[in-house]
Design a protein around this motif. Sequence first.
Motif, PDB file in Angstrom:
ATOM      1  N   LYS A  63       0.651  -1.734   0.224  1.00 19.43           N
ATOM      2  CA  LYS A  63       0.081   0.052  -0.183  1.00 19.43           C
ATOM      3  C   LYS A  63       1.223   0.969   0.134  1.00 19.43           C
ATOM      4  O   LYS A  63       0.679   2.446  -0.312  1.00 19.43           O
ATOM      5  CB  LYS A  63      -1.045   0.251   1.235  1.00 19.43           C
ATOM      6  N   VAL A  64       2.623   1.356   0.362  1.00 17.74           N
ATOM      7  CA  VAL A  64       2.677   2.248   0.158  1.00 17.74           C
ATOM      8  C   VAL A  64       4.167   2.185  -0.358  1.00 17.74           C
ATOM      9  O   VAL A  64       5.062   1.161   0.223  1.00 17.74           O
ATOM     10  CB  VAL A  64       3.398   3.267   1.906  1.00 17.74           C
ATOM     11  N   ARG A  65       5.013   2.977  -0.605  1.00 15.82           N
ATOM     12  CA  ARG A  65       6.204   2.000  -1.711  1.00 15.82           C
ATOM     13  C   ARG A  65       7.442   2.263  -0.667  1.00 15.82           C
ATOM     14  O   ARG A  65       7.585   2.786   0.308  1.00 15.82           O
ATOM     15  CB  ARG A  65       6.911   3.426  -2.864  1.00 15.82           C
ATOM     16  N   ILE A  66       7.932   1.312  -0.423  1.00  9.53           N
ATOM     17  CA  ILE A  66       9.468   0.917   0.386  1.00  9.53           C
ATOM     18  C   ILE A  66      10.543   2.179  -0.024  1.00  9.53           C
ATOM     19  O   ILE A  66      10.751   1.257  -1.558  1.00  9.53           O
ATOM     20  CB  ILE A  66       9.570  -0.331   0.883  1.00  9.53           C
ATOM     21  N   PRO A  67      10.721   2.713   1.398  1.00  8.45           N
ATOM     22  CA  PRO A  67      11.807   3.567   0.855  1.00  8.45           C
ATOM     23  C   PRO A  67      13.572   2.629   0.401  1.00  8.45           C
ATOM     24  O   PRO A  67      13.723   1.275   1.501  1.00  8.45           O
ATOM     25  CB  PRO A  67      12.630   3.749   1.603  1.00  8.45           C
ATOM     26  N   TYR A  68      13.764   2.808  -1.099  1.00 10.82           N
ATOM     27  CA  TYR A  68      15.556   2.581  -0.959  1.00 10.82           C
ATOM     28  C   TYR A  68      16.187   1.688  -0.056  1.00 10.82           C
ATOM     29  O   TYR A  68      17.654   0.708   0.631  1.00 10.82           O
ATOM     30  CB  TYR A  68      16.241   2.457  -2.250  1.00 10.82           C
TER      31      TYR A  68
END
Length: 158
Positions: A63-68
């Motif tokens: 649901k939320v983009r994972i920070p690299y």
Amino acid sequence: MVGVPSGQAVVPLTRKRYKRKPFKPIDYDRFKDTRILAGLSKRQVASMLFVSLRTIDLWETGKVRIPYAAFRLLRILTGYELPGRAWQGFYLHGDTLWSPEGKPFKAADLGYLSVTFAMARMWREDYARRAQARQATAEDAEHREAVPALRLVSGVES
């Protein structure tokens, strides 16, 4: 408005755009697999990355983009990789750093590593100083052999 001297063209100002590094999206399944393979719970990962448990849930459901950076830090902390080419082959497992040769290093071992390096540096400098002294002594002995020895000869013959 400032006047422009005659003969000069007016050049409009433009903003320079800098190139960003390419975005590396992290697949939420890959993040979840990394966590599971490391044997960590969501709560443990949340405390390791200093985020809330809800954030981990949102990342793993997509649901939320994972920070690299968070994904990379998780891989480092779980022993999958260390940053940079100099650390290639090294990995962390628990509280132990493992070398490419399979030698374990605990935190207590690494605490005295600087002392070991300082001792080795001093030994190397002492060895070089002694070798230089030996070479100088050998050159002096060689020089003494080159000078002919004087003999006392009495002027009286029988």
